[in-house]
Design an enzyme around this catalytic site. Structure first.
Site, PDB file in Angstrom:
ATOM      1  N   ASP A 112      -7.785  -9.412   5.840  1.00  0.00           N
ATOM      2  CA  ASP A 112      -8.687  -9.193   6.749  1.00  0.00           C
ATOM      3  C   ASP A 112      -8.890  -7.773   7.010  1.00  0.00           C
ATOM      4  O   ASP A 112      -8.225  -6.778   6.621  1.00  0.00           O
ATOM      5  CB  ASP A 112      -8.353  -9.932   8.190  1.00  0.00           C
ATOM      6  CG  ASP A 112      -7.279  -8.938   8.901  1.00  0.00           C
ATOM      7  OD1 ASP A 112      -6.115  -8.557   8.157  1.00  0.00           O
ATOM      8  OD2 ASP A 112      -7.374  -8.551  10.276  1.00  0.00           O
ATOM      9  N   ASP A 148       0.759  -1.186  -0.009  1.00  0.00           N
ATOM     10  CA  ASP A 148      -0.015  -0.133  -0.064  1.00  0.00           C
ATOM     11  C   ASP A 148       0.920   1.198  -0.243  1.00  0.00           C
ATOM     12  O   ASP A 148       1.611   1.712  -0.998  1.00  0.00           O
ATOM     13  CB  ASP A 148      -0.900  -0.113   1.235  1.00  0.00           C
ATOM     14  CG  ASP A 148      -2.042   0.878   1.327  1.00  0.00           C
ATOM     15  OD1 ASP A 148      -2.441   1.509   0.326  1.00  0.00           O
ATOM     16  OD2 ASP A 148      -2.425   1.346   2.389  1.00  0.00           O
ATOM     17  N   ARG A 177     -10.741 -13.429   6.302  1.00  0.00           N
ATOM     18  CA  ARG A 177      -9.529 -13.863   5.665  1.00  0.00           C
ATOM     19  C   ARG A 177     -10.117 -14.970   4.777  1.00  0.00           C
ATOM     20  O   ARG A 177      -9.515 -15.482   3.940  1.00  0.00           O
ATOM     21  CB  ARG A 177      -8.512 -14.387   6.673  1.00  0.00           C
ATOM     22  CG  ARG A 177      -7.819 -13.295   7.461  1.00  0.00           C
ATOM     23  CD  ARG A 177      -6.716 -13.941   8.234  1.00  0.00           C
ATOM     24  NE  ARG A 177      -6.291 -12.783   9.116  1.00  0.00           N
ATOM     25  CZ  ARG A 177      -5.483 -11.938   9.054  1.00  0.00           C
ATOM     26  NH1 ARG A 177      -5.223 -11.813   7.901  1.00  0.00           N
ATOM     27  NH2 ARG A 177      -5.130 -11.149   9.865  1.00  0.00           N
ATOM     28  N   LYS A 230      -1.260  -1.457  -4.508  1.00  0.00           N
ATOM     29  CA  LYS A 230      -2.170  -0.166  -4.708  1.00  0.00           C
ATOM     30  C   LYS A 230      -0.892   1.090  -5.182  1.00  0.00           C
ATOM     31  O   LYS A 230      -0.525   1.747  -4.139  1.00  0.00           O
ATOM     32  CB  LYS A 230      -2.757   0.159  -3.590  1.00  0.00           C
ATOM     33  CG  LYS A 230      -3.854  -0.803  -3.001  1.00  0.00           C
ATOM     34  CD  LYS A 230      -4.626  -0.111  -1.911  1.00  0.00           C
ATOM     35  CE  LYS A 230      -4.953  -0.940  -0.979  1.00  0.00           C
ATOM     36  NZ  LYS A 230      -5.843  -0.486   0.291  1.00  0.00           N
TER      37      LYS A 230
END
Ligand code: IMP
Length: 185
Positions: free
Chosen positions: A160, A104, A166, A132
């Protein structure tokens, strides 16, 4: 077995994930040096991806685990990353393949690379199922990437939200309003 029900939008279906993981495994195997790498999965999130990736490699390699935490119960990253090795990682003098679920901001992978470097790893390549790119704060080298995704918080396939979801077989987009509506129904 029936797939667990959920109210969320599927971003990447299980059947779409598996062929891509096989492709990554093939590339990883082609790029290998003379010795097999030490596989290190970032848990909990990358455990499912790491298991599938390992199962696609033509040699039987153990998957070691390392924990890094920067998220509490929220869906946005905090600045501090805590790295906790789970077992005695045999990385000194070895080539390492670090296996991540999602990159991320890049802070987690940067902290893990620094940790593995201090532990004496000879080299470290990174395989991530998801990235991302629009969220990146720290530039990190990603050698094997499954899918680029937009700036959405995703769950399933090992990932999660606050310890939940998950077990979903697909990667789906977490939306609190949809979750609430499903609970109220
Ligand atoms: P980073 O340090 O901001 O790159 O965050 C990486 C870590 O945050 C990943 O290993 C995940 O554990 C978690 N994370 C980031 N985005 C998501 C997401 O969309 N879903 C689930 N976990 C995420």
């Amino acid at each position: 077995m029936t797939a667990p029900r959920h109210p969320f939008r599927v971003l990447l279906a299980h059947d779409h994930l598996l062929p891509r993981i096989r492709e990554l495994a093939d590339r990883i195997w082609r790029d290998l040096g003379p010795e097999p790498p030490v596989l290190v999965a970032v848990v909990e999130g990358a455990r499912v991806f790491a298991r599938h990736l390992r199962d696609c490699l033509p040699a039987s390699l153990p998957v070691h685990e390392i924990r890094a935490s920067s998220y509490g119960r929220g869906t946005s990253s905090g600045g501090d990353v805590r790295v906790v090795p789970i077992d005695d990682l045999p990385v000194a003098g070895r080539d390492v393949l670090l296996i991540e679920d999602i990159v991320d901001t890049g802070r987690t992978v940067a902290a893990l690379l620094a940790h593995l470097d201090r532990a004496g790893a000879k080299s470290c390549r990174i395989a991530t199922l998801l990235t991302k790119p629009s969220r990146r704060v720290v530039d990190v080298p990603l050698h094997y990437t499954g899918f680029e995704i937009p700036d959405e918080f995703v769950i399933g396939f090992g990932m999660d939200y606050a310890g939940r979801y998950r077990e979903l077989p697909d990667v789906v987009i977490y939306e609190p309003a949809l979750e609430q509506a499903a609970w109220d129904a």
